[in-house]
Design an enzyme around this catalytic site. Structure first.
Site, PDB file in Angstrom:
ATOM      1  CB  CYS A 266      -1.197   0.020   1.323  1.00  0.00           C
ATOM      2  SG  CYS A 266      -0.237   0.085   2.808  1.00  0.00           S
ATOM      3  CG  HIS A 314      -4.554   0.183   4.156  1.00  0.00           C
ATOM      4  ND1 HIS A 314      -3.723  -0.768   3.103  1.00  0.00           N
ATOM      5  CD2 HIS A 314      -5.396   0.676   3.254  1.00  0.00           C
ATOM      6  CE1 HIS A 314      -4.180  -1.018   2.115  1.00  0.00           C
ATOM      7  NE2 HIS A 314      -5.324  -0.095   2.058  1.00  0.00           N
ATOM      8  CG  HIS A 326      -6.634   0.460  -1.518  1.00  0.00           C
ATOM      9  ND1 HIS A 326      -7.031  -0.123  -0.294  1.00  0.00           N
ATOM     10  CD2 HIS A 326      -7.715   0.061  -2.446  1.00  0.00           C
ATOM     11  CE1 HIS A 326      -7.916  -0.893  -0.543  1.00  0.00           C
ATOM     12  NE2 HIS A 326      -8.257  -0.822  -1.713  1.00  0.00           N
TER      13      HIS A 326
END
Length: 352
Positions: A266, A314, A326
């Site tokens: 990510c 994240h 993402h």
């Protein structure tokens, strides 16, 4: 009923009770039995989904720790290289100073070994005497300067050597931490994959449906909260470049610890995207959250980074209209999703 038949019935009953009394497992989900509640299989599969999600979350947090340790190790390696070069330069400098000192000693030997002070006393010529005084003062100063420079060079060399030793120790400690974190990540991902692999194909499809449904529900609740009421700002020029890069990676797999070009985690995706736009940002989602300027959600614009979960484990890039791009997790590919599909910690802006 004869004795053998009674024993057989008793054994069968005990086995049945043992099975019923045994511990329940989240996976695989048993097929519904007549009379059982219709919601039981769904609840069990939901438990599996929650457990898999928790494992991947733990792996994601560990990935951030791994990436941070790796980044620091790279910086330390560069520092060690600089110190090593400084040690080489210091040794060459000391060798040069020693050559100069040796040349001065040889010159004195060629003059018969008579000290300059003695030559000055023996001369009868006033002009030569004055010139000798000047040369003597200059020579003494040059000698003092040479010795002082040699001493400083040796001190610098000792400092460089000590610093290099400290950096080596720090680098080794980082490598140990990296190895431990890498092992933890592998274990968590393997456990999640093992849980999912125990499900039947139809159950795995239902699991994905539950995952998508949970994200859609979270997104709907976020939108209903009015979070986007004032958010309609366009991306900056750099933000548009970053979005263009990130969107071009859609469909590529998530692989932990990677930053392209064939796969990303990510924060590897967001770092590379903003790097392609000419703005360097930290490697990990936690460092991006800690070090980049924060903005309120109501002031969010396309190109900003949305950081998720309480531990900032994240990150995704906002692309406008309530959506973000993402790299979700292992086993998934880079995709566009609702910006509110996960718990938002906050928003940062790399080009503020």
């Amino acid at each position: 009923m004869n004795r053998r038949r009674r024993v057989t019935i008793a054994i069968t009953a005990v086995c049945a009770l043992t099975v019923l009394a045994g511990p329940a497992h989240a996976a695989p989900v048993p097929a519904p039995t007549p009379g059982a509640g219709a919601q039981q299989p769904r609840r069990s599969l939901e438990e599996v989904r929650a457990e898999i999600e928790a494992l991947y979350r733990q792996a994601s947090s560990a990935t951030d720790a791994y990436n941070l340790a790796e980044e620091r190790a790279k910086k330390q390696s560069a520092e060690i290289a600089k110190l090593s070069q400084a040690i080489v330069d210091g040794r060459e400098r000391i060798a040069g100073l020693k050559r100069r000192a040796g040349a001065a000693a040889r010159a004195q030997y060629r003059n018969g070994g008579i000290p300059e002070e003695a030559k000055l006393v023996l001369t009868d010529d006033p002009r030569l005497f004055l010139e000798g005084v000047d040369r003597l003062a200059q020579g003494q100063k040059a000698t003092r300067d040479l010795l002082a420079e040699l001493r400083r060079g040796q001190e610098d060399l000792e400092t460089y050597t000590r610093d290099a030793s400290v950096e080596w120790a720090r680098l080794e400690a980082n490598r140990v931490r990296q190895a431990e974190t890498k092992k933890l990540i592998t274990q968590k991902i393997a456990a999640a994959e093992r849980l999912e692999s125990q499900l039947e194909a139809a159950e795995r499809e239902r699991l994905r449906h539950l995952e998508r449904q949970a994200q859609m529900d979270a997104q709907a609740a976020w939108l209903a909260s009015g979070a986007l009421k004032e958010t309609s700002r366009s991306a900056s020029a750099q933000g548009a470049e970053a979005i263009g890069f990130a969107m071009a990676q859609v469909g590529k797999p998530y692989v932990w610890g990677t930053e392209g070009p064939d796969a990303y985690d990510c924060s590897g995706l967001t770092q590379r995207a903003w790097g392609a736009a000419g703005r360097g940002i930290p490697r990990t989602s936690q460092e991006q959250w800690r070090l980049l300027p924060r903005v309120a959600i109501r002031d969010m614009r396309a190109g900003d980074l949305i950081v998720y979960f309480g531990d900032a484990s994240h990150v995704g890039m906002y692309i406008g209209d309530g959506m973000m791009v993402h790299a979700p997790r292992p086993g998934r590919h880079i995709t566009v999703a609702g910006a509110g599909s996960m718990p938002i910690l906050g928003v940062v802006r790399p080009d503020r």
